[in-house]
Motif scaffolding. Structure first.
Motif, PDB file in Angstrom:
ATOM      1  N   TYR A 166       0.826  -1.198  -0.073  1.00  0.00           N
ATOM      2  CA  TYR A 166       0.124   0.063   0.079  1.00  0.00           C
ATOM      3  C   TYR A 166       0.858   1.266   0.195  1.00  0.00           C
ATOM      4  CZ  TYR A 166       0.573   0.143   5.075  1.00  0.00           C
ATOM      5  OH  TYR A 166       1.182   0.008   6.427  1.00  0.00           O
ATOM      6  N   VAL A 167       0.267   2.471  -0.468  1.00  0.00           N
ATOM      7  CA  VAL A 167       0.824   3.690  -0.570  1.00  0.00           C
ATOM      8  C   VAL A 167       0.965   4.263   0.746  1.00  0.00           C
ATOM      9  CG1 VAL A 167       0.956   5.880  -1.535  1.00  0.00           C
ATOM     10  CG2 VAL A 167       0.407   4.095  -3.007  1.00  0.00           C
ATOM     11  N   CYS A 168       2.139   4.821   1.229  1.00  0.00           N
ATOM     12  CA  CYS A 168       1.959   5.554   2.609  1.00  0.00           C
ATOM     13  C   CYS A 168       2.340   7.067   2.406  1.00  0.00           C
ATOM     14  CB  CYS A 168       3.241   4.812   3.174  1.00  0.00           C
ATOM     15  SG  CYS A 168       3.516   5.551   4.889  1.00  0.00           S
ATOM     16  N   GLY A 169       1.638   7.889   2.817  1.00  0.00           N
ATOM     17  CA  GLY A 169       2.078   9.466   2.884  1.00  0.00           C
ATOM     18  C   GLY A 169       2.832   9.879   3.956  1.00  0.00           C
ATOM     19  N   CYS A 170       3.154   9.045   4.936  1.00  0.00           N
ATOM     20  CA  CYS A 170       3.603   9.675   6.338  1.00  0.00           C
ATOM     21  C   CYS A 170       5.032  10.132   6.188  1.00  0.00           C
ATOM     22  CB  CYS A 170       3.421   8.455   7.445  1.00  0.00           C
ATOM     23  SG  CYS A 170       1.933   7.765   7.534  1.00  0.00           S
ATOM     24  N   SER A 171       5.389  11.068   6.927  1.00  0.00           N
ATOM     25  CA  SER A 171       7.112  11.511   6.948  1.00  0.00           C
ATOM     26  C   SER A 171       7.473  10.864   8.042  1.00  0.00           C
ATOM     27  CB  SER A 171       6.804  12.993   7.130  1.00  0.00           C
ATOM     28  OG  SER A 171       6.321  13.216   8.393  1.00  0.00           O
ATOM     29  N   ALA A 227       5.909  11.005  15.887  1.00  0.00           N
ATOM     30  CA  ALA A 227       5.007  11.363  16.677  1.00  0.00           C
ATOM     31  C   ALA A 227       3.853  10.422  17.096  1.00  0.00           C
ATOM     32  CB  ALA A 227       4.237  12.648  15.853  1.00  0.00           C
ATOM     33  N   ALA A 228       3.250   9.533  16.062  1.00  0.00           N
ATOM     34  CA  ALA A 228       2.447   8.680  16.229  1.00  0.00           C
ATOM     35  C   ALA A 228       2.780   7.408  17.169  1.00  0.00           C
ATOM     36  CB  ALA A 228       1.792   7.983  14.836  1.00  0.00           C
ATOM     37  N   ALA A 229       4.160   6.974  16.781  1.00  0.00           N
ATOM     38  CA  ALA A 229       4.545   6.021  17.602  1.00  0.00           C
ATOM     39  C   ALA A 229       4.912   6.146  18.766  1.00  0.00           C
ATOM     40  CB  ALA A 229       5.822   5.265  16.758  1.00  0.00           C
ATOM     41  N   GLY A 230       5.278   7.837  19.258  1.00  0.00           N
ATOM     42  CA  GLY A 230       5.490   8.116  20.630  1.00  0.00           C
ATOM     43  C   GLY A 230       7.035   8.007  20.863  1.00  0.00           C
ATOM     44  N   TYR A 251       5.877   1.110  12.720  1.00  0.00           N
ATOM     45  CA  TYR A 251       4.972   2.031  11.858  1.00  0.00           C
ATOM     46  C   TYR A 251       3.907   1.518  12.369  1.00  0.00           C
ATOM     47  CZ  TYR A 251       2.267   3.873   8.294  1.00  0.00           C
ATOM     48  OH  TYR A 251       1.581   4.639   7.422  1.00  0.00           O
ATOM     49  N   PRO A 252       2.746   2.692  12.994  1.00  0.00           N
ATOM     50  CA  PRO A 252       1.652   2.122  13.538  1.00  0.00           C
ATOM     51  C   PRO A 252       0.425   1.796  12.422  1.00  0.00           C
ATOM     52  CG  PRO A 252       2.044   4.585  13.618  1.00  0.00           C
ATOM     53  CD  PRO A 252       3.039   4.030  12.947  1.00  0.00           C
ATOM     54  N   GLY A 253       0.623   1.875  11.061  1.00  0.00           N
ATOM     55  CA  GLY A 253      -0.317   1.342  10.252  1.00  0.00           C
ATOM     56  C   GLY A 253      -1.176   2.659   9.612  1.00  0.00           C
ATOM     57  N   THR A 254      -0.650   3.802  10.090  1.00  0.00           N
ATOM     58  CA  THR A 254      -1.645   4.940   9.795  1.00  0.00           C
ATOM     59  C   THR A 254      -2.325   4.793   8.244  1.00  0.00           C
ATOM     60  OG1 THR A 254      -0.005   6.071  10.992  1.00  0.00           O
ATOM     61  CG2 THR A 254      -1.584   7.518   9.822  1.00  0.00           C
ATOM     62  N   CYS A 255      -1.431   4.573   7.253  1.00  0.00           N
ATOM     63  CA  CYS A 255      -1.967   4.560   5.882  1.00  0.00           C
ATOM     64  C   CYS A 255      -2.603   3.244   5.425  1.00  0.00           C
ATOM     65  CB  CYS A 255      -0.771   4.916   4.978  1.00  0.00           C
ATOM     66  SG  CYS A 255      -0.537   6.842   5.207  1.00  0.00           S
ATOM     67  N   ALA A 256      -2.588   2.065   6.271  1.00  0.00           N
ATOM     68  CA  ALA A 256      -2.561   0.904   5.985  1.00  0.00           C
ATOM     69  C   ALA A 256      -4.098   0.545   5.092  1.00  0.00           C
ATOM     70  CB  ALA A 256      -2.782  -0.244   6.834  1.00  0.00           C
TER      71      ALA A 256
END
Ligand code: GLU
Length: 305
Positions: free
Chosen positions: A104-109, A115-118, A127-132
Motif C-alpha cells: 500500500y501507498v504510505c503518505g507519512c513522513s 509522533a504517532a509511535a510516541g 510503523y503504526p499502520g496509519t495509511c494501511a
C-alpha cells in the motif's frame, strides 16, 4: 555455500568492514563457499561513485578478491553486483508482493511516524499502520509499504544460537520504497539475497534486529528456506559506541596512507574484535586458519539440515 560482502558506497571502508570481511572470506574459504561482492547503493542520495571506486581499490589492496563479480567488472560500467543495476529484480519482487495484496501507498513522513509511535526520531520506530487502510492513490515514486502479518520468527544464529523476533511488533509494516522513489535497505537486501541464492548472511551485530523481518519478507517473496545468519561482534569505540565511518582514524584509506601494510590492517582488525590474542600482521590467505573462524565454520556445518 554462497555468501556476500555488501558495503554501501556512502563512505570509505573502515576497520569494521575489515572485520566483516575477515568473517565473510574466512567462513567462505573454510566452507568451500563463494563470496559475492554487492555494492549496496540503494540510497541514491548518499551513494557516491568515488566511494565505490575507493572500496574496490581498497579490497584489491587488502587482497580480498570476490569470487564474482570481479572488482574489474564493476569498473567496466553496468554490473549486476551493483544495486543500481538490478532494478528488474526489485520490480519483480514488488510485483510478487502486490499480487498478494500486501502493498500500500504510505503518505507519512518520519516525523509523523515518530509522533504517532510516541518515540524519538532516532529510535527504531514501529510503523503504526496509519495509511494501511487509506487506499492512497499511487503516483510515480510514491512511498510503498508491505503489510506484515503478526508472526513470531524463530531462527538459529551461528553465533547467538536460538532467537525469536516479532517483526510486526518491532517495526510494523516495512517500507519498500521511500518518498524519493528509492528502494529501502530491508527490501533490496532481501530481494538480492534471494535472487543471488545467498545461503549465508554474515554481518555485524548491529543488524541482528533486522533478521526476523528479513526472514518474513523473504517468505512473502516465496523463499522456501531462509539463509543461515551469522552476526559477529563489532569493534567498539567505547563499551556503548560502535565504530563509524565518521571515525577517520580507522578508515582503510588513512591507515594505508600512514604506511601500514594490508597484513597489518587485517591483523589489527582481527585483534580488535577478539579473533586473535596478539596484535600482528595477518594476510588474507591465513584467515581460514584462524581457530575461532574454524570453530564457527564447524558450528555452521552442524546446523545444516
Ligand atoms: N550494506 C550493509 C552495510 O554496509 C550490509 C547489509 C547486510 O549485510 O545485510 O552495513
Amino acid at each position: 555455500m554462497i555468501t556476500r560482502f555488501a558495503p554501501a558506497p556512502t563512505g570509505h571502508l573502515h576497520l569494521g568492514h575489515v572485520v566483516n570481511a575477515i568473517y565473510v572470506w574466512g567462513l567462505a574459504r573454510a566452507l568451500s563457499g563463494r563470496v559475492l561482492l554487492r555494492i549496496e547503493d540503494h540510497d541514491r542520495t548518499r551513494s557516491r561513485a568515488d566511494y565505490e571506486r575507493a572500496i574496490l581499490d581498497d579490497l584489491d589492496w587488502l587482497g580480498l578478491a570476490p569470487d564474482e563479480p570481479s572488482t574489474d567488472a564493476f569498473r567496466g560500467g553496468v554490473c549486476e553486483g551493483r544495486q543500481r543495476d538490478r532494478q528488474p529484480v526489485y520490480e519483480r519482487a514488488l510485483a510478487t508482493l502486490r499480487a498478494q495484496g500486501l502493498v500500500y501507498v504510505c503518505g507519512c513522513s518520519r516525523r509523523e511516524i515518530a509522533a504517532a509511535a510516541g518515540g524519538n526520531a532516532d529510535d527504531e520506530l514501529r510503523y503504526p499502520g496509519t495509511c494501511a487502510e487509506k487506499r492512497l492513490p499511487e503516483r510515480l515514486g510514491s512511498a510503498l509499504r508491505v503489510r506484515l502479518p503478526a508472526t513470531v520468527e524463530r531462527f538459529v544464529d551461528g553465533v547467538h544460537g536460538e532467537l525469536e523476533q516479532r517483526p510486526s511488533v518491532q517495526c510494523g509494516d516495512l517500507l519498500l520504497r521511500d518518498r524519493d522513489g528509492h528502494w529501502t535497505y530491508q527490501f533490496s537486501v532481501v530481494a538480492d539475497d534471494m535472487a543471488q541464492g545467498i545461503t549465508h548472511v554474515i554481518r555485524g551485530d548491529d543488524l541482528l534486529a533486522s533478521t526476523g523481518r528479513q526472514i518474513l519478507l523473504a517468505r512473502l517473496l516465496g523463499r522456501a528456506v531462509a539463509p543461515t545468519f551469522v552476526h559477529h561482534p563489532l569493534i567498539m569505540k567505547s563499551p556503548t559506541q560502535k565504530l563509524s565511518k565518521a571515525d577517520r582514524d580507522t578508515s582503510v584509506r588513512d591507515l594505508r596512507a600512514s604506511g601500514l601494510t594490508a597484513a597489518d590492517l587485517v591483523g589489527r582488525a582481527a585483534y580488535l574484535v577478539g579473533l586473535t590474542d596478539t596484535l600482528g600482521p595477518l594476510c588474507a590467505a591465513e584467515l581460514l586458519r584462524l581457530p575461532r573462524v574454524g570453530e564457527l565454520a564447524a558450528r555452521l556445518t552442524a546446523l545444516e539440515p
